[in-house]
Each structure stands twice: as structure tokens, then as C-alpha cells.
Design an enzyme around this catalytic site. Structure first.
Site, PDB file in Angstrom:
ATOM      1  N   ASN A 143      70.835  17.767  36.466  1.00 21.06           N
ATOM      2  CA  ASN A 143      69.952  16.806  35.682  1.00 21.06           C
ATOM      3  C   ASN A 143      70.808  15.365  35.696  1.00 21.06           C
ATOM      4  O   ASN A 143      71.576  15.257  35.136  1.00 21.06           O
ATOM      5  CB  ASN A 143      69.694  17.200  34.150  1.00 21.06           C
ATOM      6  CG  ASN A 143      69.145  16.374  33.345  1.00 21.06           C
ATOM      7  OD1 ASN A 143      68.508  15.130  33.858  1.00 21.06           O
ATOM      8  ND2 ASN A 143      68.872  16.469  32.046  1.00 21.06           N
ATOM      9  N   GLN A 175      69.924  12.840  34.405  1.00 26.37           N
ATOM     10  CA  GLN A 175      69.861  11.944  33.318  1.00 26.37           C
ATOM     11  C   GLN A 175      70.701  12.455  32.138  1.00 26.37           C
ATOM     12  O   GLN A 175      70.667  11.701  30.973  1.00 26.37           O
ATOM     13  CB  GLN A 175      68.226  11.829  32.900  1.00 26.37           C
ATOM     14  CG  GLN A 175      67.376  11.237  33.721  1.00 26.37           C
ATOM     15  CD  GLN A 175      67.774   9.786  34.221  1.00 26.37           C
ATOM     16  OE1 GLN A 175      68.289   9.004  33.105  1.00 26.37           O
ATOM     17  NE2 GLN A 175      67.607   9.324  35.278  1.00 26.37           N
ATOM     18  N   ARG A 214      62.445  15.433  36.027  1.00 25.79           N
ATOM     19  CA  ARG A 214      61.607  15.482  34.942  1.00 25.79           C
ATOM     20  C   ARG A 214      61.964  16.553  34.194  1.00 25.79           C
ATOM     21  O   ARG A 214      62.469  17.438  34.717  1.00 25.79           O
ATOM     22  CB  ARG A 214      60.214  15.404  35.276  1.00 25.79           C
ATOM     23  CG  ARG A 214      59.723  16.452  36.193  1.00 25.79           C
ATOM     24  CD  ARG A 214      58.253  16.232  36.442  1.00 25.79           C
ATOM     25  NE  ARG A 214      57.958  16.919  37.696  1.00 25.79           N
ATOM     26  CZ  ARG A 214      57.699  18.279  37.667  1.00 25.79           C
ATOM     27  NH1 ARG A 214      57.729  18.971  36.551  1.00 25.79           N
ATOM     28  NH2 ARG A 214      57.723  19.107  38.738  1.00 25.79           N
ATOM     29  N   ASP A 250      73.352  21.483  27.400  1.00 27.61           N
ATOM     30  CA  ASP A 250      72.724  22.826  26.987  1.00 27.61           C
ATOM     31  C   ASP A 250      71.418  22.868  27.237  1.00 27.61           C
ATOM     32  O   ASP A 250      70.717  23.875  27.578  1.00 27.61           O
ATOM     33  CB  ASP A 250      72.985  23.311  25.535  1.00 27.61           C
ATOM     34  CG  ASP A 250      74.628  23.315  25.378  1.00 27.61           C
ATOM     35  OD1 ASP A 250      75.259  24.157  26.130  1.00 27.61           O
ATOM     36  OD2 ASP A 250      75.070  22.738  24.455  1.00 27.61           O
ATOM     37  N   ASP A 308      71.375  16.079  15.701  1.00 31.39           N
ATOM     38  CA  ASP A 308      71.339  16.277  17.182  1.00 31.39           C
ATOM     39  C   ASP A 308      70.149  15.648  17.667  1.00 31.39           C
ATOM     40  O   ASP A 308      70.387  14.968  18.664  1.00 31.39           O
ATOM     41  CB  ASP A 308      70.916  17.984  17.324  1.00 31.39           C
ATOM     42  CG  ASP A 308      71.338  18.533  18.601  1.00 31.39           C
ATOM     43  OD1 ASP A 308      71.744  17.646  19.374  1.00 31.39           O
ATOM     44  OD2 ASP A 308      71.315  19.669  18.808  1.00 31.39           O
ATOM     45  N   ARG A 318      77.853  10.509  20.653  1.00 34.44           N
ATOM     46  CA  ARG A 318      76.670  10.247  19.810  1.00 34.44           C
ATOM     47  C   ARG A 318      76.565  11.415  18.584  1.00 34.44           C
ATOM     48  O   ARG A 318      75.758  11.030  17.384  1.00 34.44           O
ATOM     49  CB  ARG A 318      75.582  10.709  20.812  1.00 34.44           C
ATOM     50  CG  ARG A 318      75.238  12.251  20.806  1.00 34.44           C
ATOM     51  CD  ARG A 318      74.045  12.715  21.591  1.00 34.44           C
ATOM     52  NE  ARG A 318      73.084  13.596  21.381  1.00 34.44           N
ATOM     53  CZ  ARG A 318      72.575  14.218  21.992  1.00 34.44           C
ATOM     54  NH1 ARG A 318      72.544  14.409  23.456  1.00 34.44           N
ATOM     55  NH2 ARG A 318      71.649  15.195  21.412  1.00 34.44           N
TER      56      ARG A 318
HETATM   57  P1  ADP Z   1      72.019  16.567  27.072  1.00 34.37           P
HETATM   58  O1  ADP Z   1      73.134  17.197  26.555  1.00 34.37           O
HETATM   59  O2  ADP Z   1      72.675  15.079  27.714  1.00 34.37           O
HETATM   60  O3  ADP Z   1      71.018  16.352  26.181  1.00 34.37           O
HETATM   61  P2  ADP Z   1      70.232  18.207  28.587  1.00 34.37           P
HETATM   62  O4  ADP Z   1      70.703  19.347  29.608  1.00 34.37           O
HETATM   63  O5  ADP Z   1      70.262  18.871  27.189  1.00 34.37           O
HETATM   64  O6  ADP Z   1      71.432  17.138  28.438  1.00 34.37           O
HETATM   65  O7  ADP Z   1      69.130  17.440  28.893  1.00 34.37           O
HETATM   66  C1  ADP Z   1      68.204  16.844  28.232  1.00 34.37           C
HETATM   67  C2  ADP Z   1      66.815  17.014  28.535  1.00 34.37           C
HETATM   68  O8  ADP Z   1      66.559  16.277  29.796  1.00 34.37           O
HETATM   69  C3  ADP Z   1      66.168  18.234  28.996  1.00 34.37           C
HETATM   70  O9  ADP Z   1      65.176  18.644  27.879  1.00 34.37           O
HETATM   71  C4  ADP Z   1      65.618  18.353  30.088  1.00 34.37           C
HETATM   72  O10 ADP Z   1      64.290  18.971  30.229  1.00 34.37           O
HETATM   73  C5  ADP Z   1      65.545  16.777  30.515  1.00 34.37           C
HETATM   74  N1  ADP Z   1      65.427  16.488  31.954  1.00 34.37           N
HETATM   75  C6  ADP Z   1      65.807  17.345  32.954  1.00 34.37           C
HETATM   76  N2  ADP Z   1      65.720  16.797  34.129  1.00 34.37           N
HETATM   77  C7  ADP Z   1      65.229  15.410  33.870  1.00 34.37           C
HETATM   78  C8  ADP Z   1      65.207  14.261  34.431  1.00 34.37           C
HETATM   79  N3  ADP Z   1      65.271  14.064  35.866  1.00 34.37           N
HETATM   80  N4  ADP Z   1      64.876  13.047  33.759  1.00 34.37           N
HETATM   81  C9  ADP Z   1      64.596  13.040  32.432  1.00 34.37           C
HETATM   82  N5  ADP Z   1      64.993  14.159  31.707  1.00 34.37           N
HETATM   83  C10 ADP Z   1      65.324  15.396  32.264  1.00 34.37           C
HETATM   84 MG    MG Z   2      70.304  18.171  25.025  1.00 31.75          MG
END
Ligand code: ADP
Ligand code: MG
Length: 359
Positions: free
Chosen positions: A4, A6, A38, A63, A160, A173
Site C-alpha cells: 500500500n 499510501q 485503493r 495492520d 486510533d 500520530r
Molecule cells: P496505516 O497503518 O498507515 O493505517 P494500513 O495498512 O492500515 O496502513 O492502511 C490503511 C488503509 O489504506 C486500509 O484501510 C487500506 O484499505 C487503505 N488502502 C490500501 N491501498 C490504498 C491506496 N492505494 N490508497 C488509499 N488507501 C489505500
Molecule cells: Mg491502519
């Protein structure tokens, strides 16, 4: 590798190229990288993927993405077979609780950021895997999730989700979010019940209580299996069984059911927890605690010494199952760090459900 871009501070792809790829190359491992575009993308991807072509499904994110992948696998008709594919987490997110837990179970020093990523990549290169328990969660509105990390309501869940807007800060954060939520400390009303691990006769390690056993005959007709039955739970409309404990107080600052050691990279919430200990470690903080005492708990959690404080408002019980019935629908709940609308929820442990790469 499901990555991911992002997640966390938005550097997962760069970190993968700089830290992970050279180590995998040294170990003669050639990864195939799938960059998610996404939310839900990874979940859909694993739903109809030919898993026989992969040795390991690696998630490089927080996670949240592993939660998606796991639930995508559980949506497959061949989920039981699909869960035999080892899963691996490489910390790329802002919440990397499972990665921190696996680093801790491996006996490594507490580390964060790139050092944690290096440790987890090294564990991946070695390629050992072990069973992991999962918790099946059901809501009053009929949703069902499988969870590997924890379920929360109240203070920690609010931190969270409220701190999502600061995700660019990475793990910091949670520090900022904790201080903000402390200032406007809220009380949450509801009923909490649980099945203590100590008194329950059939252990979830017992294969008979672990999974729904398909009746003879149906197994021959189809390779597809029903989802595992929650044999410890009764429907949410009915009172909990008589051998459960109902917490007399109904005002809380926080309820958190955790099944790994770490709640975050710097939060050792359940030092006793292991990948397959058959336990949900149920924490709750009763209302009436002062802000200072609550802050002390969070500071002590950095080292996992919060229970030594003997705070009368903090309770921790190993359980096999729990139920939470919030009064009203205000507030938020979290499953593996992902937000969930507030409603009655219950869950139980299922031992040895999937496999995870571990040191
Ligand atoms: P973090 O620890 O930064 O929150 P996560 O793995 O928990 O990272 O991801 C957060 C969210 O991002 C998840 O709900 C996932 O569905 C969503 N996600 C996955 N790929 C993308 C993307 N390309 N753009 C935006 N959100 C995404
Ligand atoms: Mg998360």
C-alpha cells in the site's frame, strides 16, 4: 507482496526498494509486487487469486491491509486451504502492531521504523512460519470479521481513528492522538461480558472446539467448507451463558481485546501474548480514573509495565470469548485498527487458524 503506497507516511514503496529488495535478492528470493490503488483492492485481489503460485503472501503496509487480505481469504470457498498460505507482515504503515509483536516474539530488541523493517525482512528471508490464532467477531447488524490483532472501544479506538488525520507523522500520530483524547476524556456506557480462559472446559486448542467439523458425507460432496462455527457464543439477542462473567460496572474509559503482544510499535500491551496461545487478552479501564493515572498507564505501556502500577481501574483478564453491548451508538469501534460503527459485538478465539512468517 501486496504493498500500500499510501500507508504510514507514504514511503512504503521507497522503503521496499531500499531496504527489502536488496535483502531478498541476497537470499535469492524474487518477489512479485502488487501495488494497491485503493481500499479493498488487496481484499479483492486475494479473493480469486491462484494461491498455488505463491510461497508467501507478504503485506507491506500497516495492520489495516493485512486485515483486508485475511478477510479476503476468508471470503473464498476454499478458505481453509487458502489460510495455509503463510502470511507475512512487513511494517510500512503507521500502525505496525503485528510486526512489532513478531519482532518481540523472536526475542529481538525493541526497535521501530527501518530497523523493525530490517528485522521483519530478515525473518521473511529465513522463511519459518507458525500457526496464528484468529478471533471471529460478529456484530448485531450481522457483520462477521476475522481479526488477528484486536478489537477496541472507547479511548484507544478513538485515538486510533481520530489520529488518522496525522498519518503522515507515522507512529507519532498515536502520541499526539493520546494527548488530545486525554484532554477531552470521555466515558462510554455499556455492558461487558466474557468467558474466562481459566474456567472454560474445552480449550480452543482442542480440534473439536476449534473448527466446525463438516458432518460426514457433506465433506465428500464438496471441498468447500463452511466458515468455522463460533461454538462458544450464543446469539447476541440472548443473554450470555451462565458460566460467563458479566462486569458489574457499566461505565468505561476503554475496552480493548488484544491477541498479540503489541498494540503499536511502542505499546507493549499484553507482554504474555503469543501467536497461538489460544487467548484473548481483555483489558478494560473503568470510569473514575484520573487523567494522570491514565497517562501513567500509557507511558508504562511503552515498556509493558502498566500492570505493575496496580491501578484499581485497570483490569486485564485472559478470555476465550467476550461480548460488548454499548448503550447507544455514539462513538467508534476498531477491528485491527480499522473503524467500525458502534453496535453490540461479540467474539471468540479460533486457535491455529492461519500461518504467519515468524522468527
Ligand atoms: P496505516 O497503518 O498507515 O493505517 P494500513 O495498512 O492500515 O496502513 O492502511 C490503511 C488503509 O489504506 C486500509 O484501510 C487500506 O484499505 C487503505 N488502502 C490500501 N491501498 C490504498 C491506496 N492505494 N490508497 C488509499 N488507501 C489505500
Ligand atoms: Mg491502519
Amino acid at each position: 507482496v501486496l504493498l500500500n503506497p499510501q500507508s504510514g507516511a507514504g514511503r512504503a514503496l521507497e522503503d521496499f526498494q531500499v531496504v527489502v529488495q536488496p535483502m531478498l535478492a541476497d537470499a535469492d528470493i524474487t518477489p512479485t509486487v502488487f501495488v494497491t490503488e485503493r481500499p479493498q483492492h488487496a481484499q479483492e485481489k486475494v479473493q480469486d487469486e491462484d494461491l498455488s503460485q505463491w510461497d508467501v503472501l507478504v503485506v507491506m503496509s500497516g495492520d489495516g491491509l493485512l486485515h483486508e487480505v485475511l478477510n479476503g481469504l476468508m471470503e473464498r470457498s476454499d478458505w481453509e486451504q487458502a489460510l495455509q498460505t503463510p502470511l507475512c507482515i512487513l511494517p510500512g504503515g503507521s500502525g505496525n502492531a503485528l510486526a512489532a509483536s513478531i519482532n518481540y516474539y523472536a526475542g529481538n530488541d525493541h526497535v521501530a521504523k527501518k530497523k523493525l523493517l530490517t528485522n521483519c525482512t530478515f525473518i521473511l528471508c529465513k522463511g519459518l512460519h507458525a500457526p496464528m490464532d484468529l478471533v471471529s467477531l460478529s456484530t448485531a447488524s450481522g457483520k462477521r470479521f476475522f481479526s488477528f490483532l484486536g478489537f477496541g472501544w472507547g479511548f484507544i479506538a478513538d485515538v486510533d481513528i481520530d489520529s488518522e488525520k496525522y498519518r503522515r507523522l507515522g507512529n507519532a500520530r498515536f502520541t499526539l492522538g493520546t494527548l488530545q483524547c486525554l484532554v477531552r476524556l470521555r466515558i462510554y456506557q455499556g455492558r461487558l461480558s466474557y468467558l474466562p480462559a481459566a474456567t472454560e472446559p474445552g480449550s480452543p486448542r482442542d480440534p473439536k472446539t476449534r473448527r466446525a467439523t463438516p458432518t460426514a458425507g457433506t465433506e465428500a460432496l464438496s471441498e468447500d467448507r463452511e466458515l468455522p462455527a463460533d461454538t462458544l457464543l450464543v446469539p447476541l439477542g440472548q443473554p450470555v451463558p451462565p458460566h460467563w462473567v458479566v462486569v458489574p460496572e457499566e461505565e468505561f474509559v476503554c475496552v480493548y481485546a488484544i491477541y498479540q503482544s503489541h498494540l503499536g510499535t511502542n505499546l507493549l500491551m499484553a507482554p504474555e501474548a503469543r501467536l497461538h496461545d489460544g487467548c484473548i487478552h481483555l483489558f478494560y479501564v473503568r470510569a473514575g480514573i484520573s487523567r494522570v493515572a491514565l497517562l501513567k498507564i500509557f507511558l508504562a505501556m511503552g515498556r509493558g509495565t502498566h500492570l505493575d502500577l496496580n491501578c484499581p481501574h485497570l483490569h486485564c483478564i485472559p478470555v476465550r470469548a467476550f461480548r460488548l453491548e454499548p448503550r447507544g451508538s455514539a462513538g467508534i469501534m476498531t477491528v485491527d485498527g480499522e473503524a467500525l460503527a458502534c453496535e453490540p459485538v461479540q467474539g471468540q478465539i479460533h486457535g491455529h487458524m492461519c500461518r504467519v512468517v515468524t522468527g
